[in-house]
Structures are given as C-alpha cells and as structure tokens.
Design an enzyme around this catalytic site. Structure first.
Site, PDB file in Angstrom:
ATOM      1  CG  ASP A 111      -4.691  34.551  -2.858  1.00  0.00           C
ATOM      2  OD1 ASP A 111      -5.553  35.225  -3.468  1.00  0.00           O
ATOM      3  OD2 ASP A 111      -4.529  33.328  -3.034  1.00  0.00           O
ATOM      4  CG  HIS A 167      -7.099  38.308  -6.445  1.00  0.00           C
ATOM      5  ND1 HIS A 167      -7.817  37.628  -7.395  1.00  0.00           N
ATOM      6  CD2 HIS A 167      -6.830  37.411  -5.467  1.00  0.00           C
ATOM      7  CE1 HIS A 167      -7.975  36.370  -7.007  1.00  0.00           C
ATOM      8  NE2 HIS A 167      -7.373  36.216  -5.834  1.00  0.00           N
ATOM      9  CE  LYS A 218     -12.473  33.015  -1.708  1.00  0.00           C
ATOM     10  NZ  LYS A 218     -11.999  34.334  -2.085  1.00  0.00           N
ATOM     11  CG  HIS A 266      -4.291  34.339  -8.427  1.00  0.00           C
ATOM     12  ND1 HIS A 266      -3.508  34.931  -7.461  1.00  0.00           N
ATOM     13  CD2 HIS A 266      -5.396  33.913  -7.779  1.00  0.00           C
ATOM     14  CE1 HIS A 266      -4.094  34.846  -6.287  1.00  0.00           C
ATOM     15  NE2 HIS A 266      -5.280  34.238  -6.443  1.00  0.00           N
TER      16      HIS A 266
HETATM   17  O1  AKG Z   1     -11.152  29.948  -8.143  1.00  0.00           O
HETATM   18  C1  AKG Z   1      -9.935  29.977  -8.273  1.00  0.00           C
HETATM   19  O2  AKG Z   1      -9.299  29.142  -8.910  1.00  0.00           O
HETATM   20  C2  AKG Z   1      -9.151  31.096  -7.627  1.00  0.00           C
HETATM   21  C3  AKG Z   1      -9.880  31.815  -6.549  1.00  0.00           C
HETATM   22  C4  AKG Z   1      -9.061  32.854  -5.905  1.00  0.00           C
HETATM   23  O3  AKG Z   1      -8.130  33.347  -6.460  1.00  0.00           O
HETATM   24  C5  AKG Z   1      -9.368  33.270  -4.532  1.00  0.00           C
HETATM   25  O4  AKG Z   1     -10.382  32.853  -3.985  1.00  0.00           O
HETATM   26  O5  AKG Z   1      -8.562  34.040  -3.968  1.00  0.00           O
HETATM   27 FE   FE2 Z   2      -6.806  34.318  -5.027  1.00  0.00          FE
END
Ligand code: AKG
Ligand code: FE2
Length: 440
Positions: free
Chosen positions: A328, A326, A307, A382
C-alpha cells in the site's frame, strides 16, 4: 454532526481496478498541476492486470472530517504540511535530489492499488468511467464475467504459476501474522509486539482494540447495502459541498443516507483513537518522541481514506487472485475483512493466509512508513485470494499524508552511519511514480 464531513470520493463499480486507478491517478495529478510535462496515461505501458473482480466500488473519505477548510485544501491537492514542504525535487522534474536513490526492498517494483474520485455508469458489459476532471474511459465489468463463467475463467484472469494461490500458499504450522491483544495489562509487552511485527512482517492483527463490534457491523452494512442496490445504471458523483444530497442520491432514501453517514462517522472517531495509539507506539519504536511520527506524516492533516473491496465468487479460486501482490502506498492501512478468508501476507518469498478473527483489525505498514522509518518498518507485500462460493469483502482505511506533503526518512534517523535509504518527495509524486513504474 454539524462539522462532520464524510467525503464520497469515488464509486468504482464492478470494474478492474488497476485500469481505473492508473487512469485516474495520472490524469488527476496532471490536472492539479503537479506533473507539468504532458504525460498521458495511454503513452505509458498500461498493460491491464486482470484481478478476479476486484472492486473498489466506493471510497468514502473521512479524512478531514472535522474541518471544511482542510477538506478544501485536500480537494485542491494542497494539504498543508508546510514544515516539510520544499523538500528536494520539483514537480515532475525527473530525478529527485537528496539521498541515494532506490529502495532496499524494491518498493519500486511492487504494484499498488489506488482510488480516486469518479463517476461510474454501468451499461451492459461496460462501465463508463469519468473522473472528477471529466476524463473518460470505458472498462469491462468484471462482475459480468463472474456471472457468465461457471466452471472456468477467462485466460486473462489466470495468474502465472509463480502467483497461483494453489501453488504458492504456505499451509501448515507456521505461526503467521501476529495477533496482538491491545487490552493486555502489560502495555510494555503490547508495544514490543507491535514494533516487532512491524519490523518482521509489516502486518499484524489487533483484538480488543476498543472499537465496539456494532460500530464495525454498521460500517460493513453500508457497503453491503450499496451492493444490494442493483440497478443497471449506478451514477454517483463526488460532491464536497452537497454531501448529504449526494448520499441521498446514492442511497435513495434520506434515512439511509443519514445512517451511512453516521456509521462512517462512528467508525472514523474510533479509528482515529486506535491509529493514534499505534502511531505513538511506532514512533517510540524508532526512538522518536511519541508525537513525532504522526507529525512527519502530516500531523492533523493525515488523511483517512476508506475503500470498500468486493470480490465475487470465482469458479477457479486456485488460478485467480482477488488483488495481486502489492504494497500500500499509505503510511498505515487498517482493514476490516468479512468472514471469508482471503488476505495473504508475504514473508521471505512465501505466502501466508491471514486468519480471519471476528472484530479484529488488520494493520498493514505502508510504503510511507517504511520510508519514514528509513527501512526499519517494512511495507508489507500482500494479496488476496477469492472463494468459490462466497463473495469476499473488505473495508481498508488508508492513512495517507496530504498530497503535497514531503515524505522521506525522518531526519532524526539519518546520520553519517545511517544514510538515507530513500529519496524524499511529495506524496503525490511518489504515487505518480509508483503507479507508472517510474523509479523513485
Ligand atoms: O481485501 C483485502 O483484504 C485487501 C485489500 C487490499 O490489499 C487493498 O485494498 O489495498
Ligand atoms: Fe492493499
């Protein structure tokens, strides 16, 4: 290149990702028949959560890159995983059997982010969004908001005081997320550090991991190139068969499409090796054989989803968040950030900045690994902050089980003394429940 597949599964351009993710995810699952009851996303409480311009604008899946067969299975949501299939709980059938319900750290209560196939059409301040099954919704462009507000931000983006980064970030001496040198000759020590960090923080950074910096730079350039491709109308559709064509449409020029494909292919190959190494170590850390953990996540059918996140500059980074807190839903997430600081990890209720280190990879333990390890490894909570002047970007790769693969605490880790702390269920169903805040 012949058997190589890069799957462009999504382009979510400049939109609030949570609205999108909830929308697609629910519909998608319905469409592939996992959830039999007629559930509509609109019946669920879809309170949009406004991030400061979090953008999952392109998802390149290179999961099943070596086999067309596998990719077709993936597309149909029927990744193999026979061994663990048939676990307790039927599709959309309410309570899942087997093991006590609920999770010790409350994975249930933590939001998550999700990406899925889509076509996006930008028109004025709206994004018209259509998922792979033809369902549509319109979402406001956050990018537009970013450019119209100079000194302040709309109320909806102001986080509560318990969340505002200016009030909740720990500054000072705390050592924070561990940085692990993978090339250290003392590999026993490296293993120990990885296992310890996965238990304590659920997050760590690795350096000297063997992925050449040019490979990482090339990957980043693909995302940047897309961003610089400023057109009123950005339209792109997942196309498994005609990938090359789709890429060409997207990047307009053949050579660009080829470059993008090669960049991802290169990164994928290297990442595969790094991931295998980490999973072996994590497996040993649970007292399992080296290969057992990966096998329990789908083995060679493990999906790799890339992503790309884009966070435009924000006039009030003290009040807004890039992505809200959140965990993952993946097993493991491997992330490359750009040089704009922003990622934060939570520990014991406090928020710590994750220091940017050129070429480092940030490893997140995801929900599936917490479940498989029966709580020994911790899915890291995070979030990201934004910057007043600079755009931040990140390229996370989510390592996920196939949709129909059943995940639960590893049988070898469960016994009379250590009962299962999580219910077993198919990954798809896990995601559905989590996205829709249905207790797991
Ligand atoms: O942009 C970031 O460093 C984290 C992004 C994130 O936590 C995610 O896409 O699940
Ligand atoms: Fe994330």
């Amino acid at each position: 290149m012949s058997d190589f597949m890069v799957h462009l599964l999504e382009v979510n351009v400049e939109v609030d990702s949570v609205q999108i993710e909830r929308f697609i995810r629910s519909r998608r699952i319905e469409a592939i028949g996992v959830v039999k009851s007629k559930r509509s996303i609109w019946r669920l409480k879809t309170v949009p959560d406004f991030f400061w311009a979090i953008v999952n604008f392109i998802g390149v899946f290179f999961a099943t890159m070596f086999s067309m067969e596998k990719s077709t299975a993936y597309r149909k949501g029927s990744g193999s995983g026979k061994k663990w299939d048939g676990g307790p709980g039927g599709p959309g059938s309410g309570p899942y059997g087997g093991g006590p319900r609920g999770t010790p750290r409350g994975l249930d209560n933590v939001p998550c982010l999700r990406v899925a196939p889509a076509v996006v059409n930008c028109e004025g301040s709206l994004v018209h969004f259509t998922n792979a099954f033809g369902w549509k919704c319109d979402v406001e462009r956050v990018q537009g908001i970013a450019s119209t507000f100079r000194d302040n931000i709309p109320e909806a983006y102001i986080r509560s005081e318990q969340e505002q980064p200016a009030l909740t970030t720990v500054h000072g001496l705390d050592p924070g997320v561990q940085v692990i040198d993978m090339s250290d000759p003392d590999q026993e020590k490296v293993h120990g550090l990885i296992i310890n960090a996965s238990q304590e923080w659920g997050m760590f950074q690795i350096i000297n991991h063997g992925i050449p910096s040019e490979v990482i730079i090339k990957l980043q350039n693909v995302g940047k190139e897309f961003l610089s491709f400023r057109k009123k109308r950005k339209k792109f559709m997942l196309n498994h068969q005609g990938l090359r064509k789709a890429m060409e449409h997207f990047f307009k020029k053949k050579w660009r499409a080829r470059k993008a494909g090669e960049a991802n292919e290169d990164y994928a190959k290297h990442l595969n090796r790094v991931a295998d190494k980490l999973l072996k170590t994590l497996s040993l850390g649970l007292g399992l054989k080296e290969h057992e953990l990966k096998e329990a996540m789908g083995g060679e059918n493990l999906q790799y989803l890339l992503k790309i996140n884009y966070y435009p500059p924000c006039p009030r980074p003290d009040l807004a968040l890039g992505v809200v807190a959140h965990t993952d839903m993946s097993s493991l997430t491997i992330l490359v950030p750009n040089d704009v600081q922003g990622l934060q990890a939570s520990r014991d209720g406090k928020w710590y900045g994750v220091k940017y280190i050129p070429n480092a990879l940030v490893i997140h333990i995801g929900d599936q690994l917490e479940i498989l390890s029966n709580g020994k490894y911790k899915s890291v909570l995070h979030r990201t902050t934004v910057n007043k002047e600079k755009a931040r970007m990140s390229w996370p790769v989510f390592l996920e089980p196939p949709f129909r693969f059943t995940i639960g605490p590893h049988p070898k880790l469960v016994n009379g003394e250590n009962p299962a702390k999580y219910t077993s269920k198919k990954f798809d169903d896990y995601c559905y429940c989590k996205l829709n805040k249905i207790p797991q």
